[in-house]
Design an enzyme around this catalytic site. Structure first.
Site, PDB file in Angstrom:
ATOM      1  N   LYS A   1       0.817  -1.209   0.000  1.00  0.00           N
ATOM      2  CA  LYS A   1       0.000   0.000   0.000  1.00  0.00           C
ATOM      3  C   LYS A   1       0.860   1.273   0.000  1.00  0.00           C
ATOM      4  O   LYS A   1       2.067   1.207   0.223  1.00  0.00           O
ATOM      5  CB  LYS A   1      -0.934  -0.014   1.216  1.00  0.00           C
ATOM      6  CG  LYS A   1      -1.908  -1.213   1.253  1.00  0.00           C
ATOM      7  CD  LYS A   1      -2.759  -1.322  -0.005  1.00  0.00           C
ATOM      8  CE  LYS A   1      -4.042  -2.106   0.180  1.00  0.00           C
ATOM      9  NZ  LYS A   1      -3.870  -3.572   0.235  1.00  0.00           N
TER      10      LYS A   1
HETATM   11  C1  LIG Z   1      -5.230  -4.387   0.945  1.00  0.00           C
HETATM   12  C2  LIG Z   1      -6.692  -4.302   0.971  1.00  0.00           C
HETATM   13  C3  LIG Z   1      -7.455  -4.752   2.063  1.00  0.00           C
HETATM   14  C4  LIG Z   1      -6.871  -5.511   3.214  1.00  0.00           C
HETATM   15  O1  LIG Z   1      -5.791  -4.924   3.832  1.00  0.00           O
HETATM   16  P1  LIG Z   1      -4.720  -5.827   4.613  1.00  0.00           P
HETATM   17  O2  LIG Z   1      -3.955  -4.806   5.391  1.00  0.00           O
HETATM   18  O3  LIG Z   1      -3.871  -6.524   3.595  1.00  0.00           O
HETATM   19  O4  LIG Z   1      -5.461  -6.757   5.498  1.00  0.00           O
HETATM   20  C5  LIG Z   1      -8.823  -4.554   2.029  1.00  0.00           C
HETATM   21  N1  LIG Z   1      -9.430  -3.968   0.980  1.00  0.00           N
HETATM   22  C6  LIG Z   1      -8.740  -3.550  -0.092  1.00  0.00           C
HETATM   23  C7  LIG Z   1      -9.468  -2.879  -1.200  1.00  0.00           C
HETATM   24  C8  LIG Z   1      -7.358  -3.723  -0.146  1.00  0.00           C
HETATM   25  O5  LIG Z   1      -6.680  -3.348  -1.236  1.00  0.00           O
END
Ligand SMILES: *Cc1c(COP(=O)(O)O)cnc(C)c1O
Length: 397
Positions: A186
């Site tokens: 992210k």
């Molecule tokens: C990455 C992501 C998540 C989950 O996040 P994590 O930190 O990996 O648990 C949920 N929704 C979307 C749209 C994502 O891209």
């Protein structure tokens, strides 16, 4: 979404603060922690950055979604409207809280179509989760309107959209709660982490308690705190929070760089006839983590992605063929396969996920290519990428 590209001294300094005290826990140990409260500091800085009243950090974005649903009072047998294009975590969070995901079409924003939501509402519908995919926004004002008209709770999954905004207001702050992820891919990463943000003090209190076994966080002695509700452990560690704090301080620089790179590529592709771009309701608010465009048909998109990779243009995704982000390949969901029975298995009137048809979403995702925008591209690398993209894409339009 590459926070991992800019990683160095700042992160090390924050982590060393924590290691030097030995206090890895976000609560208590006041005397030993030498004034370092990384999780609290991260929460306060995120609130300031996106102009929201409350933030509670969690162990992941998925944990944040689960916590937000619980904190908003969504639970057993409630129907929650969701898009078919998202990371599977959105759907898992709904299932794990005991609620029922109900799919609604996406539009050319690649996010929920505000015009399709009403047709999915039943007497059991409690909430809508709008997912802001690939760094840009849904028509969130119109989705909010539909929710208000029908008395539904709006939750934003802004896990991929930290720092993006719509008409000057940060994504994640339009609904009753918003969720972010700081996982390794992210925009801001802290290894593993997530956040629930809200302007509602009750939702915040619920989230704060739910994610720490119901602790009320009022006393200095954890053993003497009350436990107003049952919860779970979705706590973040001080080590992860420390990394996130350093990363968050780079967010604006990262977004500016991404915007510059994205604009250069977009401008170079915009005269290719037959190639069109994803609709972005407020271009100025795009966090520019991805450039997403449509080719004329599924076959062209599939071949173009393969040719782009062959030409050295990495980071292009054809989500129609990807196992994780579009319902077409979610076989585990379609068959409701899990390690143990889930609440939804007990419901005789659950949706038939196997035979679900979402033609509007299929028509869009099958033709869409999303390309990750990187921070560290040099001018020369960018120019080479543009030339290769122009050459490949002209073949398919
Ligand atoms: C990455 C992501 C998540 C989950 O996040 P994590 O930190 O990996 O648990 C949920 N929704 C979307 C749209 C994502 O891209």
């Amino acid at each position: 979404m590459p926070g991992f590209e800019w990683f160095g001294e700042e992160e090390r300094k924050e982590v060393l603060d924590v290691l030097n005290t030995g206090v890895l826990f976000r609560y208590g140990f006041d005397a030993m922690r030498n004034g370092h409260w990384k999780a609290k500091a991260f929460e306060a800085e995120l609130c300031r950055r996106i102009d929201v009243a409350h933030c509670h950090l969690c162990a992941s974005g998925t944990a944040a979604l689960h916590t937000a649903l619980a904190a908003c009072g969504i639970g057993a047998r409630d129907e929650v409207i969701v898009p078919p294009f998202t990371f599977i975590a959105t759907i898992e969070a709904v299932l794990n809280i005991g609620a029922i995901p109900v799919f609604s079409e996406i539009d050319r924003t690649l996010c929920l179509d505000p015009n399709d939501i009403a047709s999915r509402i039943t007497p059991k519908t409690k909430a809508v989760i709008a997912v802001h995919m690939c760094g840009a926004m849904a028509w969130i004002d119109r989705i909010r309107q539909v929710c208000d008209q029908h008395g539904l709770i709006l939750i934003e999954d802004a896990c991929q959209a930290l720092g993006a905004s719509f008409q000057g207001k940060a994504l994640g702050t339009f609904g009753k709660a918003g969720c972010f992820s700081f996982d390794p891919v992210k925009t801001v990463t802290c290894g593993e982490g997530g956040a629930v943000v809200t302007n509602d003090p009750i939702v915040y209190r619920n989230a704060d308690q739910f994610a720490d076994h119901g602790h009320d966080h009022t006393g200095s002695d954890r053993g003497l705190e009350d436990h107003p509700i049952l919860g779970t452990n979705y706590r973040i560690s001080e080590l992860n929070a420390a990394v996130g704090l350093a990363q968050l301080r780079k967010l604006d620089l990262m977004i500016n760089r991404q915007r510059k790179h994205k604009a250069a590529i977009r401008n170079a592709l915009c005269d290719i006839p037959g190639l069109s771009f994803r609709e972005v309701p407020d271009e100025a608010g795009d966090s520019a983590t991805f450039l997403t465009f449509f080719l004329p048909d599924e076959d062209a998109a599939r071949k173009a992605v393969s040719d782009l990779a062959g030409a050295g243009v990495d980071g292009c995704f054809h989500y129609y063929d990807n196992n994780w982000h579009y319902i077409r390949k979610w076989h585990h969901l379609k068959e409701l396969r899990s390690a143990a029975p889930m609440p939804i298995h007990l419901l005789p009137d659950r949706p038939d996920y196997e035979n679900i048809r979402l033609p509007q979403s299929d028509a869009l995702i099958s033709r869409a290519i999303a390309m990750l925008i990187k921070l560290n591209w040099t001018e020369a690398v960018l120019a080479k990428r543009i030339e290769a993209m122009q050459q490949v894409l002209r073949r398919y339009v």
